[in-house]
Design a protein around this motif. Structure first.
Motif, PDB file in Angstrom:
ATOM      1  N   LEU A 201       3.735  -0.828  -3.850  1.00  0.00           N
ATOM      2  CA  LEU A 201       2.378  -1.178  -3.445  1.00  0.00           C
ATOM      3  C   LEU A 201       2.328  -2.547  -2.786  1.00  0.00           C
ATOM      4  O   LEU A 201       1.620  -2.751  -1.780  1.00  0.00           O
ATOM      5  CB  LEU A 201       1.445  -1.147  -4.661  1.00  0.00           C
ATOM      6  N   ALA A 202       3.081  -3.500  -3.331  1.00  0.00           N
ATOM      7  CA  ALA A 202       3.077  -4.851  -2.763  1.00  0.00           C
ATOM      8  C   ALA A 202       3.647  -4.853  -1.343  1.00  0.00           C
ATOM      9  O   ALA A 202       3.113  -5.528  -0.442  1.00  0.00           O
ATOM     10  CB  ALA A 202       3.874  -5.785  -3.664  1.00  0.00           C
ATOM     11  N   ILE A 203       4.729  -4.119  -1.139  1.00  0.00           N
ATOM     12  CA  ILE A 203       5.323  -4.067   0.206  1.00  0.00           C
ATOM     13  C   ILE A 203       4.361  -3.406   1.194  1.00  0.00           C
ATOM     14  O   ILE A 203       4.164  -3.883   2.329  1.00  0.00           O
ATOM     15  CB  ILE A 203       6.662  -3.317   0.159  1.00  0.00           C
ATOM     16  N   ALA A 204       3.729  -2.307   0.770  1.00  0.00           N
ATOM     17  CA  ALA A 204       2.811  -1.594   1.669  1.00  0.00           C
ATOM     18  C   ALA A 204       1.605  -2.456   2.025  1.00  0.00           C
ATOM     19  O   ALA A 204       1.212  -2.554   3.211  1.00  0.00           O
ATOM     20  CB  ALA A 204       2.359  -0.292   1.012  1.00  0.00           C
ATOM     21  N   VAL A 205       1.003  -3.104   1.050  1.00  0.00           N
ATOM     22  CA  VAL A 205      -0.177  -3.933   1.312  1.00  0.00           C
ATOM     23  C   VAL A 205       0.206  -5.160   2.136  1.00  0.00           C
ATOM     24  O   VAL A 205      -0.550  -5.599   3.035  1.00  0.00           O
ATOM     25  CB  VAL A 205      -0.841  -4.341  -0.014  1.00  0.00           C
ATOM     26  N   ALA A 206       1.395  -5.737   1.860  1.00  0.00           N
ATOM     27  CA  ALA A 206       1.829  -6.912   2.625  1.00  0.00           C
ATOM     28  C   ALA A 206       2.031  -6.561   4.100  1.00  0.00           C
ATOM     29  O   ALA A 206       1.662  -7.334   4.999  1.00  0.00           O
ATOM     30  CB  ALA A 206       3.110  -7.472   2.019  1.00  0.00           C
ATOM     31  N   GLN A 207       2.629  -5.415   4.368  1.00  0.00           N
ATOM     32  CA  GLN A 207       2.825  -5.003   5.757  1.00  0.00           C
ATOM     33  C   GLN A 207       1.487  -4.752   6.442  1.00  0.00           C
ATOM     34  O   GLN A 207       1.290  -5.102   7.625  1.00  0.00           O
ATOM     35  CB  GLN A 207       3.682  -3.727   5.792  1.00  0.00           C
ATOM     36  N   LEU A 208       0.546  -4.137   5.727  1.00  0.00           N
ATOM     37  CA  LEU A 208      -0.779  -3.909   6.290  1.00  0.00           C
ATOM     38  C   LEU A 208      -1.497  -5.221   6.580  1.00  0.00           C
ATOM     39  O   LEU A 208      -2.161  -5.386   7.622  1.00  0.00           O
ATOM     40  CB  LEU A 208      -1.609  -3.049   5.331  1.00  0.00           C
ATOM     41  N   ALA A 209      -1.350  -6.194   5.673  1.00  0.00           N
ATOM     42  CA  ALA A 209      -1.999  -7.493   5.876  1.00  0.00           C
ATOM     43  C   ALA A 209      -1.393  -8.240   7.062  1.00  0.00           C
ATOM     44  O   ALA A 209      -2.111  -8.912   7.826  1.00  0.00           O
ATOM     45  CB  ALA A 209      -1.876  -8.328   4.603  1.00  0.00           C
TER      46      ALA A 209
ATOM     47  N   PHE B 236       0.772  -7.545 -13.329  1.00  0.00           N
ATOM     48  CA  PHE B 236       1.313  -8.892 -13.099  1.00  0.00           C
ATOM     49  C   PHE B 236       2.477  -8.883 -12.103  1.00  0.00           C
ATOM     50  O   PHE B 236       2.679  -9.858 -11.375  1.00  0.00           O
ATOM     51  CB  PHE B 236       1.698  -9.570 -14.421  1.00  0.00           C
ATOM     52  N   THR B 237       3.239  -7.795 -12.020  1.00  0.00           N
ATOM     53  CA  THR B 237       4.319  -7.743 -11.035  1.00  0.00           C
ATOM     54  C   THR B 237       3.759  -7.689  -9.617  1.00  0.00           C
ATOM     55  O   THR B 237       4.256  -8.376  -8.698  1.00  0.00           O
ATOM     56  CB  THR B 237       5.220  -6.531 -11.295  1.00  0.00           C
TER      57      THR B 237
ATOM     58  N   ILE C 221       3.123 -10.145  -4.346  1.00  0.00           N
ATOM     59  CA  ILE C 221       2.365 -10.244  -3.105  1.00  0.00           C
ATOM     60  C   ILE C 221       1.897 -11.671  -2.836  1.00  0.00           C
ATOM     61  O   ILE C 221       1.843 -12.113  -1.667  1.00  0.00           O
ATOM     62  CB  ILE C 221       1.168  -9.259  -3.118  1.00  0.00           C
ATOM     63  N   VAL C 222       1.597 -12.447  -3.881  1.00  0.00           N
ATOM     64  CA  VAL C 222       1.166 -13.828  -3.665  1.00  0.00           C
ATOM     65  C   VAL C 222       2.342 -14.695  -3.234  1.00  0.00           C
ATOM     66  O   VAL C 222       2.244 -15.491  -2.283  1.00  0.00           O
ATOM     67  CB  VAL C 222       0.499 -14.380  -4.940  1.00  0.00           C
ATOM     68  N   SER C 223       3.481 -14.570  -3.942  1.00  0.00           N
ATOM     69  CA  SER C 223       4.648 -15.369  -3.565  1.00  0.00           C
ATOM     70  C   SER C 223       5.179 -14.939  -2.196  1.00  0.00           C
ATOM     71  O   SER C 223       5.650 -15.779  -1.404  1.00  0.00           O
ATOM     72  CB  SER C 223       5.738 -15.225  -4.619  1.00  0.00           C
ATOM     73  N   GLY C 224       5.124 -13.651  -1.888  1.00  0.00           N
ATOM     74  CA  GLY C 224       5.557 -13.191  -0.564  1.00  0.00           C
ATOM     75  C   GLY C 224       4.674 -13.722   0.546  1.00  0.00           C
ATOM     76  O   GLY C 224       5.154 -13.999   1.649  1.00  0.00           O
TER      77      GLY C 224
ATOM     78  N   PRO D 204       7.738 -10.838   2.219  1.00  0.00           N
ATOM     79  CA  PRO D 204       7.410 -10.109   0.990  1.00  0.00           C
ATOM     80  C   PRO D 204       8.428  -9.032   0.645  1.00  0.00           C
ATOM     81  O   PRO D 204       8.654  -8.755  -0.526  1.00  0.00           O
ATOM     82  CB  PRO D 204       6.033  -9.507   1.293  1.00  0.00           C
ATOM     83  N   ILE D 205       9.057  -8.396   1.652  1.00  0.00           N
ATOM     84  CA  ILE D 205      10.024  -7.335   1.352  1.00  0.00           C
ATOM     85  C   ILE D 205      11.242  -7.920   0.657  1.00  0.00           C
ATOM     86  O   ILE D 205      11.731  -7.378  -0.345  1.00  0.00           O
ATOM     87  CB  ILE D 205      10.419  -6.614   2.651  1.00  0.00           C
ATOM     88  N   ARG D 206      11.761  -9.032   1.167  1.00  0.00           N
ATOM     89  CA  ARG D 206      12.926  -9.677   0.544  1.00  0.00           C
ATOM     90  C   ARG D 206      12.590 -10.158  -0.863  1.00  0.00           C
ATOM     91  O   ARG D 206      13.385  -9.996  -1.793  1.00  0.00           O
ATOM     92  CB  ARG D 206      13.369 -10.858   1.427  1.00  0.00           C
ATOM     93  N   THR D 207      11.406 -10.711  -1.044  1.00  0.00           N
ATOM     94  CA  THR D 207      10.989 -11.174  -2.373  1.00  0.00           C
ATOM     95  C   THR D 207      10.897 -10.017  -3.360  1.00  0.00           C
ATOM     96  O   THR D 207      11.364 -10.106  -4.497  1.00  0.00           O
ATOM     97  CB  THR D 207       9.631 -11.896  -2.275  1.00  0.00           C
ATOM     98  N   ALA D 208      10.307  -8.911  -2.923  1.00  0.00           N
ATOM     99  CA  ALA D 208      10.158  -7.759  -3.816  1.00  0.00           C
ATOM    100  C   ALA D 208      11.509  -7.180  -4.194  1.00  0.00           C
ATOM    101  O   ALA D 208      11.749  -6.846  -5.367  1.00  0.00           O
ATOM    102  CB  ALA D 208       9.291  -6.700  -3.144  1.00  0.00           C
TER     103      ALA D 208
END
Length: 516
Positions: free
Chosen positions: A90-98, A142-143, A148-151, A157-161
């Protein structure tokens, strides 16, 4: 000296706590070992350069995921892995959309997604069917937020995740490996032992309660208002039986954890019926409620006369002994994982219970205040005659005693001016002491006897208005014995359900037949 003595006492308490269950020490040792192994990835320079600061997630995973039993660790590990995986996706998908939406709307989309994920995850973990996965929803929350915040700040964000997912996987692998290979504590074995101990606790508590009820004459009882129902130092099995009533949540938790464990020890086949242990525990608690009710009668303020309890001593003792023997035998069969027929024990138990019922039915007139004993000249009582050899439980005798004592008191009032130590005063003191003791043996609570004595002293004799009250108290006290015996008979009736539940468990768990 005081700090030294308090420290010494604390050390002894720690020693006793560890000695009570050695698995506590093993669990602490395993957690320390797992955290140490993961910390090596940070202490050594080579793995730290590869994984970077994200390796700290491994330590966090071990600390959160490591549980007391192997099954609980597998259960939490599954929730941890699934939650982290979903949160990362979810974090990767939302980060790419943002990122595609532009620099201005990127923080807005991230903020809205954090709000939605937090609200949905918190709502779903309250859903009744999803309660066992509550920890997984917490991990998702929390994950996702951390990734997503640190990315967003780090710009990748992909590398962080991916780095954090690798670190979580390393921590989970180390936790499972240490928990399974180093002094494993199996939830199935814990559940098995807990259920067997509950059987023994109920049997021991039943024997203890009946023994004290039949042997206690009531002279050493403290005042009811000064005692607490949870503080009976002379009844060690009482608290053990009480803990059985509160074991429902523990058994269910162990059963859920045991379902995650692979075949091990004596439990060598897949899909072991751990849920049947919970059902047997529920039926056992159904029986333990009656034992606690028997304890309530034992410590109640209304007590049957001691000589009346002696009347049915052998029948009550025999029924309780056979019932405790059956419960203990069922627990032993579960502990040994064997199936055995309980026909002989059930016949003995039902026979003793029927004898108790016949005795109560035949001598039911003893449990009422106004009675006329039946003519049993053609059928003399042999077993019950010993209770009447000293004092017959007859209210008319008690009232005659009160009248005679009052007459003695009035006749002795003329000798009040006699010198101390004379025979009349000695006789009056002796009769006064015996009269009070007789009243306490034949009536309930002592404050009623004291009120009766005060009223008699004020009026100078026996009040006729007090006689119906005393008769009512005598009848209520006698019914206390009927209550005790009815609870014991109800306990025996519930044992039939317990035998059926244990038999069903033995079939589904494929226990060996006795002698095989």
């Amino acid at each position: 000296m005081r700090p030294f003595s308090s420290c010494k006492a604390w050390l002894w308490s720690v020693w006793d706590f560890a000695k009570e269950d050695s698995n506590r020490v093993k669990f602490a040792f395993k957690v320390g070992l797992a955290v140490l192994l993961v910390s090596f990835l940070i202490l050594f320079r080579a793995p730290f350069h590869i994984l970077g600061t994200n390796i700290i997630w491994s330590i966090l995973t071990v600390a959160i995921m490591f549980e007391y039993t192997v099954g609980a660790t597998f259960n939490r590990g599954f929730n941890r892995a699934l939650g982290s995986l979903l949160a990362g996706i979810l974090a990767i998908a939302v980060a790419q959309l943002a990122l595609q939406s532009g620099r201005v709307s990127e923080p807005i989309i991230i903020g809205i997604s954090i709000f939605l994920i937090g609200a949905i995850a918190s709502f779903m973990k309250l859903w009744p069917s999803l309660v066992p996965y509550e920890y997984g929803f917490r991990v998702i929350l929390f994950t996702y937020c951390l990734i997503i915040v640190s990315g967003y700040r780090m710009g990748n964000p992909i590398r962080t995740a991916m780095d954090r997912l690798y670190s979580i996987a390393i921590g989970g692998f180390v936790a499972v490996l240490v928990n399974v290979l180093v002094f494993p504590i199996w939830a199935g074995e814990q559940l098995h032992k807990e259920l067997v101990n509950s059987f023994n606790s109920v049997a021991d508590s039943l024997e203890e309660c009946v023994k004290k009820y039949l042997e206690d004459d009531g002279l050493d009882h403290p005042e009811f208002s000064k005692t607490l129902m949870d503080e009976f130092p002379d009844e060690p099995n009482y608290r053990r039986c009480k803990s059985t009533l509160n074991s429902s949540a523990k058994l269910e938790s162990l059963a859920i954890s045991a379902k995650w464990e692979p075949p091990h020890g004596r439990f060598q086949h897949f899909f072991y019926p751990w849920s049947e242990y919970v059902k047997v525990g529920a039926v056992l608690r159904y029986c333990a409620y009656e034992v606690m009710a028997l304890h309530g009668v034992l410590h109640s303020e209304i007590q049957a006369p001691y000589n009346l309890r002696l009347t049915f001593h052998s029948e009550i003792h025999e029924a309780a002994t056979h019932a405790a023997k059956l419960v203990r035998s069922l627990g032993k069969d579960i502990g040994d994982m064997k199936r055995s027929l309980k026909t002989s024990l059930l016949k003995k138990l039902h026979g003793s219970t029927e004898r108790l019922q016949r005795a109560i039915d035949m001598h039911s007139y003893l449990l009422t205040t106004n009675f006329d004993p039946p003519d049993n000249s053609s059928k003399p009582l042999t077993k019950l005659s010993h209770a009447f050899s000293t004092t017959l439980y007859d209210p008319s005798n008690l009232l005659t005693e009160f009248d005679s004592s009052g007459t003695e008191k009035n006749s002795n009032q003329t000798n009040q001016n006699a010198p101390s130590g004379t025979p009349p005063q000695q006789t009056e003191s002796y009769h006064e002491m015996m009269r009070k003791q007789s009243r306490r043996l034949h009536s309930w609570p002592s404050r009623e006897v004291e009120a009766f004595e005060e009223e008699e002293e004020e009026e100078g004799g026996l009040s006729m208005e007090f006689l119906p009250r005393m008769r009512a108290l005598e009848g209520t006290a006698a019914l206390s014995l009927a209550n005790f015996t009815s609870l014991l008979i109800e306990f025996v009736a519930r044992l039939d359900h317990l035998v059926e539940a244990v038999d069903e468990l033995s079939k589904m768990a494929k226990f060996k037949h006795e002698g095989v």
